[in-house]
Design a protein around this motif. Structure first.
Motif, PDB file in Angstrom:
ATOM      1  N   ASN A  20       0.856  -1.192   0.000  1.00 24.62           N
ATOM      2  CA  ASN A  20       0.000   0.000   0.000  1.00 24.62           C
ATOM      3  C   ASN A  20       0.888   1.237   0.000  1.00 24.62           C
ATOM      4  N   ARG A  21       0.883   1.973  -1.114  1.00 24.73           N
ATOM      5  CA  ARG A  21       1.778   3.109  -1.234  1.00 24.73           C
ATOM      6  C   ARG A  21       0.999   4.319  -1.742  1.00 24.73           C
ATOM      7  N   GLN A  22       1.535   5.486  -1.433  1.00 25.56           N
ATOM      8  CA  GLN A  22       0.936   6.734  -1.883  1.00 25.56           C
ATOM      9  C   GLN A  22       1.829   7.366  -2.955  1.00 25.56           C
ATOM     10  N   ASP A  23       2.015   6.662  -4.045  1.00 24.49           N
ATOM     11  CA  ASP A  23       2.831   7.160  -5.149  1.00 24.49           C
ATOM     12  C   ASP A  23       2.233   6.605  -6.436  1.00 24.49           C
ATOM     13  N   PRO A  24       2.714   7.027  -7.599  1.00 21.46           N
ATOM     14  CA  PRO A  24       2.108   6.544  -8.852  1.00 21.46           C
ATOM     15  C   PRO A  24       2.066   5.026  -8.968  1.00 21.46           C
ATOM     16  N   ASP A  25       3.100   4.338  -8.478  1.00 20.30           N
ATOM     17  CA  ASP A  25       3.099   2.881  -8.572  1.00 20.30           C
ATOM     18  C   ASP A  25       2.059   2.247  -7.656  1.00 20.30           C
ATOM     19  N   GLY A  26       1.504   3.034  -6.733  1.00 24.86           N
ATOM     20  CA  GLY A  26       0.504   2.499  -5.820  1.00 24.86           C
ATOM     21  C   GLY A  26      -0.920   2.770  -6.243  1.00 24.86           C
ATOM     22  N   THR A  27      -1.121   3.422  -7.382  1.00 23.87           N
ATOM     23  CA  THR A  27      -2.474   3.698  -7.842  1.00 23.87           C
ATOM     24  C   THR A  27      -3.156   2.391  -8.263  1.00 23.87           C
ATOM     25  N   GLN A  28      -4.478   2.412  -8.243  1.00 18.26           N
ATOM     26  CA  GLN A  28      -5.235   1.203  -8.574  1.00 18.26           C
ATOM     27  C   GLN A  28      -4.919   0.711  -9.979  1.00 18.26           C
TER      28      GLN A  28
END
Length: 305
Positions: free
Chosen positions: A208-216
């Motif tokens: 679970n990340r808050q960066d572009p790679d973590g988007t759905q």
């Protein structure tokens, strides 16, 4: 030292097609190239024959023969260029069979086959360019697998290509883990190695990340890529090299080899791109040697203040 990129169509094959152009109108030569979005040469090169052959050479000189996209467009030009040879009416004045055989033989060096209508198929299977690996500490094993896969497809050995594609994914995962100073056991199977490698670069879809790679959206694609690597492992177990079997697998063709090779490319390319990207999210953390836990670097910590 980075190895020079390899041309995907050999010079003699290109010249064989060029020399067929002696009876083609200049307007038709321009059309066949410009239909594939090649710009007209600013000027014709030094003469290599008649005006028509020289005009064709001018277009050949504009192709980057190491670029798969350029080469794919040029091959479509070649299909148009040699079509009159394959559909030439039988006449006592000229029998094109020897010329057709020579063209087929020259293109076979690079893995192409030409059918009875002059359509091309096959070609070298390029997984990764050597330049993509230039910044890594140890690329020998990856380059070795690239060479093995290329030869496997060229000589029509799908089982070897499938086995090598699996080994390429495994080697890439291990290389990533070594670059990230992550320990792993040599006995780990491919799914575990892939999972650890993705986690080390903050790419695993479960993270679970808050960066572009973590988007759905990105996580959905990454999940599909993870599934692909498992499929390659299963495909190798069923059909590829690396396991003893009583009978050789049947029914496999070049399209199955390319399926495995291109699937491996999807995952390996993104992992190596992420590993070498100075702006990738994993670059903003560093491992604490005492705890073994990744912590924000001073730069990323300051950003939160």
């Amino acid at each position: 030292m980075t190895q020079p990129a390899r041309e995907l169509v050999n010079l003699r094959a290109r010249e064989a097609v060029r020399d067929v152009m002696s009876g083609t109108l200049l307007r038709d030569i321009d059309d066949m190239w410009q239909d594939e979005l090649f710009a007209p040469p600013a000027e014709d090169p030094e003469p290599v024959g008649g005006q028509r052959v020289t005009r064709f050479q001018g277009y050949l000189d504009q192709v980057d023969w190491t670029d798969p996209g350029h080469v794919a467009r040029a091959i479509r030009v070649f299909e148009v260029a040699i079509r009159p040879v394959f559909f030439h009416p039988d006449t006592p004045e000229w029998d094109p069979s020897d010329l057709i055989e020579r063209i087929r033989r020259l293109f076979a060096r690079d893995g192409y086959t030409i059918d009875e209508s002059g359509r091309f198929s096959g070609g070298r299977s390029i997984v990764l360019q050597s330049a993509d690996l230039a910044d890594l500490r140890d690329t020998t094993v990856i380059l070795e697998h690239l060479e093995r896969i290329e030869h496997a497809v060229v000589r029509d050995d799908p089982a070897l290509a499938i086995g090598s594609a699996k080994e390429l994914v495994e080697s890439t995962a291990k290389l990533v883990l070594r670059e990230r100073d992550q320990e792993f056991d040599s006995g780990y199977d491919l799914p575990k190695l892939v999972k650890l490698a993705e986690e080390s670069l903050h790419l695993h879809p479960a993270q679970n990340r808050q960066d572009p790679d973590g988007t759905q959206t990105i996580r959905k694609v990454l999940g599909a890529a993870l599934t692909i690597t498992s499929g390659i492992a299963e495909l190798r177990n069923d059909y590829g090299t690396g396991h003893g079997r009583d009978t050789a697998p049947t029914g496999l063709g070049p399209r199955h080899a390319r399926l495995a090779v291109n699937a491996a490319r999807l995952w390996c390319q993104f992992m190596l791109d992420t590993l070498g990207d100075p702006k990738a999210p994993w670059q903003k953390t560093a491992t604490n040697p005492a705890s073994g836990q990744e912590q924000p670097t001073p730069e990323s910590a300051d950003a939160k203040l």
